[in-house]
Design a protein around this motif. Structure first.
Motif: not given
Lengths: 185, 195
Positions: A175-179
């Motif tokens: 999630l963090a990387l995608i954002l």
């Protein structure tokens, strides 16, 4: 290997503990200023310096106040500048005609100092202590990365936690990387 | 049982916020190693834009923001809406990726857009400081802000649980004791000299 990295993880964390607590507590203070506001204490006084000083550095040295010289403003017959160190700001107004220097010291207290230390950056300061803080905090940041890397290894070697760990790492990290990537592009 | 529970919490907190912790560490490292902050020279370009009649400055700002795809600069703060010396509407959008200074040249039917793009490290620096107190008009940034807030609390929980795990398992380990003593002494000394 496992034991060595476990020792590195533990020792790095304990060495950095005070600094990491500073980062964590100041992060909460900055994120929730109403919970823990910075309470400033202001004191003012006047000092007589030699008249005719036109260089803020000379005036700053004469005042012998520790800190980084900043916000210099020169106008005819007057100098204004600040001496800044984490948690304390001295604002000085100097009159070249009379030699009078009015000093206003703002002490941000414990919370303010934590806040200021969190934001120390760079090794280009004129005030050496700021460079020392920055270097140490850089080492602490490196320590945090080492803790992350060794922590990942220690988790992976624990077979019973491997699958749930993969799910948590995948979900949270994913999630963090995608954002991060999505908002950057 | 308590030790196992604390170990699980410590491990899970670290894994679920691993990327955030990585960002914290990288931002700290680049803050030390970075050069003195400065604004790079902006890229300047023009965009066709016709101002509809009877729109307020804020309405124009919202249309410009939408045209340029600046959702990360929303909600538009009052300070964004300015006027230059020639009384042209000047919109100064700050966002995680940098800054867009837009001059609305109404009579010419175009926008003058100055773009200053943050480095990757500045971008990560902005993200690391974005927590739930921040209210963004972009759902991605709001989600990041909430998750980063969670990561901040996990960070503190990991510090506490890490110390607890050490005291429960190997309090006599000399390297650990010396590391703690040295780190605390260094912090205390620097604090004292700074105060």
């Amino acid at each position: 290997m496992y034991q060595k990295l476990r020792n590195v993880h533990l020792s790095a964390a304990l060495f950095c503990l005070a600094f990491l607590l500073m980062y964590g507590v100041s992060a909460v203070q900055m994120a929730h200023r109403r919970w823990w506001p910075v309470r400033e204490r202001v004191t003012e006084w006047s000092v007589r310096l030699p008249a005719g000083i036109i260089d803020a550095r000379v005036a700053a040295r004469a005042l012998a106040i520790r800190g980084e010289l900043a916000a210099i403003r020169i106008s005819p017959g007057a100098l204004r500048f600040r001496q800044v160190r984490p948690g304390t700001v001295h604002q000085v107004e100097y009159s070249a005609a009379t030699g009078e220097a009015k000093v206003r010291a703002t002490d941000a207290g414990f919370a303010g100092m934590l806040n200021a230390l969190h934001q120390v950056q760079g090794m280009w300061h004129g005030y050496p202590l700021l460079n020392v803080w920055s270097a140490v905090l850089g080492i602490v940041s490196l320590g945090l990365l080492v803790m992350g890397g060794t922590g990942l290894y220690l988790w992976f070697r624990n077979h019973s936690e491997r699958w749930i760990g993969v799910v948590l790492l995948g979900a949270g990290g994913g999630l963090a990387l995608i954002l991060i990537v999505w908002m950057r592009t | 049982m308590t030790r196992d529970l604390i170990q699980k919490l410590h491990t899970y907190a670290g894994l679920v916020t691993f990327v955030n912790l990585l960002v914290f560490g990288l931002v700290g490292l680049t803050a030390t190693l970075g050069s003195r902050p400065h604004d790079p020279a902006p890229e300047v370009r023009s965009e066709a834009f016709v101002v509809q009649p009877n729109l307020t400055d804020r309405q124009v700002a919202e249309r410009v923001c939408g045209l340029l795809g600046l959702s990360l600069a929303t909600p538009i703060q009052s300070a964004v809406i300015q006027h230059d010396a020639a009384n042209n509407l000047l919109l100064d959008f700050y966002h995680a990726n940098g800054r867009h200074r837009v001059t609305v040249l109404e009579t010419e039917g175009r926008l003058r857009v100055e773009v200053i793009r943050n480095s990757l490290w500045s971008y990560l620096g902005t993200l690391h400081a974005t927590t739930a107190a921040f209210h963004s008009g972009d759902w991605r940034m709001q989600l990041w802000a909430d998750y980063n807030e969670f990561a901040m609390w996990c960070f503190l929980a990991m510090l506490a649980s890490g110390v607890a795990l050490w005291l429960m398992s190997r309090p006599e380990y000399r390297w650990a004791q010396w590391s703690l003593a040295l780190g605390c002494a260094l912090f205390a000394a620097l604090w004292y000299w700074t105060r």
